[in-house]
Scaffold this motif. Structure first.
Motif, PDB file in Angstrom:
ATOM      1  N   ALA A 277      55.262  -3.638   3.101  1.00 13.48           N
ATOM      2  CA  ALA A 277      56.135  -4.465   2.261  1.00 13.48           C
ATOM      3  C   ALA A 277      56.066  -4.020   0.803  1.00 13.48           C
ATOM      4  CB  ALA A 277      55.751  -5.934   2.387  1.00 13.48           C
ATOM      5  N   GLN A 278      54.877  -3.609   0.357  1.00 14.54           N
ATOM      6  CA  GLN A 278      54.739  -3.126  -1.010  1.00 14.54           C
ATOM      7  C   GLN A 278      55.368  -1.748  -1.182  1.00 14.54           C
ATOM      8  OE1 GLN A 278      53.726  -4.907  -3.576  1.00 14.54           O
ATOM      9  NE2 GLN A 278      53.361  -6.637  -2.222  1.00 14.54           N
ATOM     10  N   GLN A 279      55.318  -0.924  -0.134  1.00 13.01           N
ATOM     11  CA  GLN A 279      56.028   0.355  -0.200  1.00 13.01           C
ATOM     12  C   GLN A 279      57.529   0.130  -0.325  1.00 13.01           C
ATOM     13  OE1 GLN A 279      53.664   2.379   3.270  1.00 13.01           O
ATOM     14  NE2 GLN A 279      54.726   3.987   2.167  1.00 13.01           N
ATOM     15  N   GLU A 280      58.046  -0.864   0.385  1.00 15.17           N
ATOM     16  CA  GLU A 280      59.464  -1.182   0.267  1.00 15.17           C
ATOM     17  C   GLU A 280      59.797  -1.671  -1.139  1.00 15.17           C
ATOM     18  OE1 GLU A 280      61.526  -3.094   3.678  1.00 15.17           O
ATOM     19  OE2 GLU A 280      59.485  -3.310   4.475  1.00 15.17           O
ATOM     20  N   ARG A 281      58.899  -2.483  -1.721  1.00 20.49           N
ATOM     21  CA  ARG A 281      59.117  -2.940  -3.098  1.00 20.49           C
ATOM     22  C   ARG A 281      59.162  -1.757  -4.053  1.00 20.49           C
ATOM     23  NH1 ARG A 281      55.990  -3.247  -7.165  1.00 20.49           N
ATOM     24  NH2 ARG A 281      54.132  -2.837  -5.897  1.00 20.49           N
ATOM     25  N   GLN A 282      58.267  -0.801  -3.872  1.00 22.09           N
ATOM     26  CA  GLN A 282      58.284   0.382  -4.722  1.00 22.09           C
ATOM     27  C   GLN A 282      59.569   1.191  -4.533  1.00 22.09           C
ATOM     28  OE1 GLN A 282      54.538   2.361  -3.758  1.00 22.09           O
ATOM     29  NE2 GLN A 282      53.564   1.439  -5.553  1.00 22.09           N
ATOM     30  N   THR A 283      60.067   1.231  -3.316  1.00 26.56           N
ATOM     31  CA  THR A 283      61.328   1.941  -3.078  1.00 26.56           C
ATOM     32  C   THR A 283      62.477   1.245  -3.797  1.00 26.56           C
ATOM     33  OG1 THR A 283      60.515   2.704  -0.939  1.00 26.56           O
ATOM     34  CG2 THR A 283      62.875   2.844  -1.302  1.00 26.56           C
ATOM     35  N   ARG A 284      62.433  -0.081  -3.876  1.00 22.90           N
ATOM     36  CA  ARG A 284      63.464  -0.804  -4.644  1.00 22.90           C
ATOM     37  C   ARG A 284      63.384  -0.445  -6.127  1.00 22.90           C
ATOM     38  NH1 ARG A 284      62.029  -4.936  -0.936  1.00 22.90           N
ATOM     39  NH2 ARG A 284      60.665  -5.981  -2.445  1.00 22.90           N
ATOM     40  N   ILE A 285      62.169  -0.265  -6.636  1.00 21.46           N
ATOM     41  CA  ILE A 285      62.009   0.194  -8.018  1.00 21.46           C
ATOM     42  C   ILE A 285      62.665   1.559  -8.187  1.00 21.46           C
ATOM     43  CG2 ILE A 285      60.332   1.028  -9.723  1.00 21.46           C
ATOM     44  CD1 ILE A 285      58.396  -1.129  -8.698  1.00 21.46           C
ATOM     45  N   LEU A 286      62.429   2.447  -7.225  1.00 24.41           N
ATOM     46  CA  LEU A 286      63.007   3.790  -7.308  1.00 24.41           C
ATOM     47  C   LEU A 286      64.534   3.710  -7.283  1.00 24.41           C
ATOM     48  CD1 LEU A 286      62.374   6.774  -7.513  1.00 24.41           C
ATOM     49  CD2 LEU A 286      62.230   6.875  -5.015  1.00 24.41           C
ATOM     50  N   ARG A 287      65.089   2.803  -6.497  1.00 26.02           N
ATOM     51  CA  ARG A 287      66.542   2.632  -6.476  1.00 26.02           C
ATOM     52  C   ARG A 287      67.059   2.126  -7.809  1.00 26.02           C
ATOM     53  NH1 ARG A 287      65.833  -0.174  -0.661  1.00 26.02           N
ATOM     54  NH2 ARG A 287      65.687   1.755   0.587  1.00 26.02           N
ATOM     55  N   ASP A 288      66.308   1.209  -8.449  1.00 29.44           N
ATOM     56  CA  ASP A 288      66.697   0.753  -9.789  1.00 29.44           C
ATOM     57  C   ASP A 288      66.667   1.912 -10.783  1.00 29.44           C
ATOM     58  OD1 ASP A 288      67.116  -1.890  -9.047  1.00 29.44           O
ATOM     59  OD2 ASP A 288      65.056  -2.513  -9.522  1.00 29.44           O
ATOM     60  N   CYS A 289      65.629   2.745 -10.689  1.00 28.55           N
ATOM     61  CA  CYS A 289      65.538   3.905 -11.573  1.00 28.55           C
ATOM     62  C   CYS A 289      66.669   4.889 -11.292  1.00 28.55           C
ATOM     63  CB  CYS A 289      64.184   4.586 -11.412  1.00 28.55           C
ATOM     64  SG  CYS A 289      62.797   3.638 -12.100  1.00 28.55           S
ATOM     65  N   ALA A 290      67.063   5.015 -10.021  1.00 28.09           N
ATOM     66  CA  ALA A 290      68.175   5.908  -9.678  1.00 28.09           C
ATOM     67  C   ALA A 290      69.447   5.469 -10.391  1.00 28.09           C
ATOM     68  CB  ALA A 290      68.387   5.927  -8.168  1.00 28.09           C
ATOM     69  N   ARG A 291      69.666   4.157 -10.467  1.00 34.82           N
ATOM     70  CA  ARG A 291      70.862   3.666 -11.177  1.00 34.82           C
ATOM     71  C   ARG A 291      70.781   3.985 -12.668  1.00 34.82           C
ATOM     72  NH1 ARG A 291      70.608  -0.179  -6.908  1.00 34.82           N
ATOM     73  NH2 ARG A 291      68.999  -1.443  -7.910  1.00 34.82           N
ATOM     74  N   LEU A 292      69.588   3.858 -13.241  1.00 31.46           N
ATOM     75  CA  LEU A 292      69.425   4.206 -14.658  1.00 31.46           C
ATOM     76  C   LEU A 292      69.642   5.702 -14.874  1.00 31.46           C
ATOM     77  CD1 LEU A 292      66.265   2.087 -15.580  1.00 31.46           C
ATOM     78  CD2 LEU A 292      68.652   1.566 -16.117  1.00 31.46           C
TER      79      LEU A 292
END
Length: 340
Positions: A277-292
């Motif tokens: 679940a924490q790996q998935e949370r980190q992947t969501r961070i990476l997706r946010d960074c991808a948008r930036l």
């Protein structure tokens, strides 16, 4: 497939080009990615020197990867063949790392690569983006207008952290080792850049803040830097470190008197402890960074690009210090596209 194998712990010479079987999809939610580029991190050099967390050898290092989805399991719905993705996965000793032409991982840990970002920049991004985001936004709770000190502002994590802090509206002070790094870090959004071989950073922070010091500091270096950063923090401030901390009682006494909050950022924990679940949370961070990244407000600096087979040389360059940004390897798919 081509891969780089670590056959023993030691210097860069223990990384040797080799051949491994192409990995197969084993579960219905897994995806096989044909890798294009992979970032080199200080973590990789430490694992090479000391051995992987599992101790199993030979091992394939490399936690950062970017590439094209080649095949998917029967229950994959988040990506499809041909999608361009990037991710943080493997390379710690338990699962194959990304110094290879192919990787297999669960779809939950994949983010789509920003369309307008090159392979090298995408391969360089995952670890440093997730680390800086967690350290500043989640642990540090950085807010608009706060003063923040970021050590190693020209390095991998540091140059991303400077940008993320500036995007949050913070006033950023960063340290660098060399004068030639100053303009680069100013350009990322730092208001004040301190060359540590020319100035005492504690005195410089005090002067820059007009005696108020900083509300938040990010320590990317540990040891004496951690200890002296305590002196740079305002009372009730927060110090987030990426490394082990000194056991000097005087340091902790001063931190206690200042009512500091000490935070630890180890973005490897989800993989090390199997916290999906924490790996998935980190992947969501990476997706946010991808948008930036796609919007152009977050940029990854690549200081050197080398072919996969030259992983040992890539480690030497990283350990020599002084580079701006990241060192990146690329597979044969990009051998003819040096600027990609």
């Amino acid at each position: 497939m081509e891969a780089v194998l670590m056959k023993a712990a030691g210097g860069p010479e223990v990384l040797e080009p080799g051949v491994l079987p192409k990995p197969e999809i084993q579960a219905p939610t897994e995806v096989r990615v044909r890798l294009m580029a992979m970032g080199i991190n200080p973590l990789d050099t430490k694992l090479r020197q000391r051995g992987t967390f599992s101790g199993q050898l030979p091992a394939v290092l490399g936690c950062d990867g970017a590439g094209v989805v080649e095949a998917v399991g029967s229950e994959v719905s988040m990506v499809r063949p041909g999608d361009e993705v990037f991710f943080f996965h493997g390379g710690l000793g338990m699962a194959q790392g990304n110094y290879a032409e192919y990787a297999v991982l669960d779809q939950r840990f994949l983010a789509h690569k920003p369309k307008n970002v090159g392979w090298a920049e995408a391969g360089a991004a995952p670890l440093v983006c997730i680390t800086a985001w967690e350290a500043l936004y989640e642990i540090g709770q950085l807010s608009h207008g706060q003063r923040v000190l970021i050590h190693g502002g020209a390095g991998g994590v540091g140059h991303v952290a400077v940008q993320l802090a500036a995007l949050r509206g913070a006033r950023v002070c960063a340290t660098v080792r060399r004068p030639e790094q100053v303009n680069f870090v100013h350009g990322l959004g730092a208001e004040r850049v301190i060359v540590t071989e020319q100035e005492d950073f504690v005195a410089a922070v005090r002067s820059w803040s007009q005696g108020e010091r900083v509300a938040l500091a990010l320590d990317t270096q540990g040891g004496e830097v951690f200890a002296r950063t305590v002196e740079s923090l305002a009372y009730y401030g927060t110090l987030v470190t990426l490394l082990d901390v000194p056991l000097d009682a005087a340091v902790w006494k001063e931190a206690r008197v200042r009512n500091l909050k000490i935070g630890f950022e180890l973005m490897l924990t989800p993989q090390l402890r199997g916290l999906a679940a924490q790996q998935e949370r980190q992947t969501r961070i990476l997706r946010d960074c991808a948008r930036l990244m796609e919007s152009g407000v977050l940029k990854l600096r690549v200081g050197a690009r080398l072919p996969l087979r030259e992983a040992a040389e890539a480690h030497r360059r990283l350990e020599s210090g002084g580079l701006l940004g990241k060192v990146v390897l690329h597979t044969r798919a990009l051998d003819g596209e040096a600027g990609a």
